[in-house]
Write an enzyme that holds these catalytic residues in place. Structure first.
Site, PDB file in Angstrom:
ATOM      1  N   TYR A 119       0.853  -1.183   0.000  1.00  0.00           N
ATOM      2  CA  TYR A 119       0.000   0.000   0.000  1.00  0.00           C
ATOM      3  C   TYR A 119       0.888   1.233   0.000  1.00  0.00           C
ATOM      4  CZ  TYR A 119      -3.626   3.315   1.480  1.00  0.00           C
ATOM      5  OH  TYR A 119      -4.508   4.371   1.554  1.00  0.00           O
ATOM      6  N   ASP A 125       9.241   2.899   0.091  1.00  0.00           N
ATOM      7  CA  ASP A 125       8.159   3.551   0.810  1.00  0.00           C
ATOM      8  C   ASP A 125       8.353   3.209   2.289  1.00  0.00           C
ATOM      9  OD1 ASP A 125       5.894   4.307   2.091  1.00  0.00           O
ATOM     10  OD2 ASP A 125       4.485   3.368   0.705  1.00  0.00           O
ATOM     11  N   LYS A 167       3.740   8.986   8.934  1.00  0.00           N
ATOM     12  CA  LYS A 167       3.580   8.378  10.264  1.00  0.00           C
ATOM     13  C   LYS A 167       4.560   8.944  11.311  1.00  0.00           C
ATOM     14  CE  LYS A 167       0.723   4.891   8.352  1.00  0.00           C
ATOM     15  NZ  LYS A 167       0.740   4.079   7.165  1.00  0.00           N
TER      16      LYS A 167
END
Ligand SMILES: *Cc1c(COP(=O)(O)O)cnc(C)c1O
Length: 426
Positions: free
Chosen positions: A144, A239, A267
């Site tokens: 994702y 990522d 995050k």
């Protein structure tokens, strides 16, 4: 446990918010039941609207690595807020956070701040295309990279939980430039590259996957990708929205002992405020506007409150790198505890773990890619999830998500969690 008020609030929310939530995985669709509305949180604990106290293993899906309402972060944000919340002009604190991030992460000279992990990945791919002059990218099934169009092709996380890994609304024109490979399958990637010789700008990957459960790359696979990219002039994008500042100061690059070409963050880097970032060598970053022609912008990018939270968080991690070791030990303790209990129960399971990321899969096959992850028994998972929740343990409400341990968790909390699993009839 009673969830009356949460259920009532969920009903109200559904009247004005699609599905009652602002991000799908919060809705508990994969496990059934109504989501819990949180009122406040401190350290390792969530306090919900019904007055229940829960031990939290999600930490806002990763950012709160030191626990909820962590004093230095909160104080920094409050102090900044009193001086104005947004200016649309450069501020000194952006440079401070940039310098700190560049000093912690190997192999980057410059970093650009955005507002989410989605924006970071989307912009990283645009930069890679602008830099290489090529259109296609390779992504891995079950990974994702946020919800921008090019990534909603066999996406993980909420996208797969809700059965729409390929979302309506993504045009065929966009989809055709995203090529799909399987995680841990180097030969598959080599074949794709061969079939699309000279057309591929970048390979984007979660260097340790967390959006199909936690999946660790084999050395051969991840080092093979690096070699292939270097040989073929393809940019390797890590990522690190989950792994950055979680697997160590230097994230997955450091943990795996290798370099990527472009890195994406989110995050932890925002300390619980909306921050994303992408970073690379100066030579590649110089292609970005206003220095270069690849356009990328944001009214609230580098927002002072968000920068203050990120700076306070990274400063703590930079000064206390022992946190990463402490987190990994706690995660290993949980792993061993779960393992003992599940062995005793004689149930088919796999536990995958890397650093402070861990996931439990109810299958007897090793979970190494999306297909093997999808073979987990969801009925058992539902019983597990709700059984734990009833005992005040808040785990990810989907088998396709990793847990994110936070350092406020005590060994006593972990013992409580392991005992809760022991009491379940799965
Ligand atoms: C969470 C996540 C994203 C998306 O970040 P948002 O801030 O939710 O847009 C991208 N990539 C990975 C690996 C993630 O875990």
């Amino acid at each position: 446990m009673i969830y009356q008020r949460s259920s009532a609030l969920f009903k109200e929310a559904q009247k004005v918010i699609p599905g009652g939530v602002n991000s799908p995985v919060r809705a508990f669709k994969a496990v059934g039941g109504d989501p819990i509305f949180v009122k406040e949180a401190k350290g390792a604990y969530l306090f919900d609207e019904d007055g229940n106290q829960l031990i939290d293993f999600i930490a806002s899906w990763g950012p709160l690595i030191l626990g909820h309402a962590y004093e230095p972060v909160i104080n920094a944000v409050v102090a900044k807020a009193k001086k104005g919340t947004s200016f649309g002009m450069p501020t000194e604190i952006e440079t401070h956070l940039a310098k700190l991030a560049v000093s912690m992460v190997p192999n980057i000279d410059k970093i650009r701040f955005v507002n989410s992990g989605t924006e970071a990945c989307m912009s990283a791919v645009r930069l890679a295309r602008g830099y290489t002059g090529k259109d296609k990218i390779i992504k891995f099934a079950g990974c994702y990279h946020g919800h921008s169009d090019s990534f909603l092709i066999q996406a993980g996380s909420g996208a797969v939980t809700f059965g729409s890994p390929n979302s309506p609304g993504v045009t065929q024109g966009t989809a055709k430039d995203t090529l799909l490979a399987n995680y841990n399958d180097l030969v598959g990637v080599e074949e794709l590259v061969k079939a699309n010789e000279g057309e591929i700008a970048a390979i984007i990957i979660e260097p340790v996957a967390g959006n199909m459960g936690c999946i660790v790359p084999t050395d051969e696979f991840i080092q093979g990708l690096r070699k292939l990219c270097t040989e073929k002039g393809i940019l390797l994008i890590f990522d690190e929205v989950m792994t950055g500042f979680r697997l160590g100061k230097g994230g997955a690059q450091e943990a795996l002992g290798m370099d990527a070409d472009i890195l994406c963050f989110g995050k932890v880097i925002g300390g619980g405020l909306p921050v994303g970032a992408f970073a690379s060598r100066a030579e590649i970053m110089s292609h970005l506007a206003p220095e270069g022609p690849v356009y990328q912008a944001g009214t609230l990018s580098g927002n002072p409150l968000a920068m203050a939270a990120g700076l306070a968080m990274l400063t703590e991690l930079d000064n206390h790198p022992e946190v990463f070791e402490s987190l990994a030990k706690k995660t290993e303790y949980l792993h061993e505890g779960f393992q003992k209990v599940l062995d005793k129960k004689g149930i088919a399971y796999q536990i995958n773990r890397f650093g402070s990321m861990i996931s439990v899969h109810f299958t007897d096959e090793p979970v190494v890619d999306f297909n093997s992850s999808a073979k987990g028994n969801n009925e058992t998972f539902k019983k597990f999830f709700h059984g734990m929740l009833d005992q005040g343990i808040y785990l990810p409400p989907s088998a396709f998500e990793s847990y994110f341990l936070n350092d406020a968790l005590s060994y006593e909390d972990l013992d409580t969690t392991i005992a809760a699993l022991d009491s379940l009839d799965l």
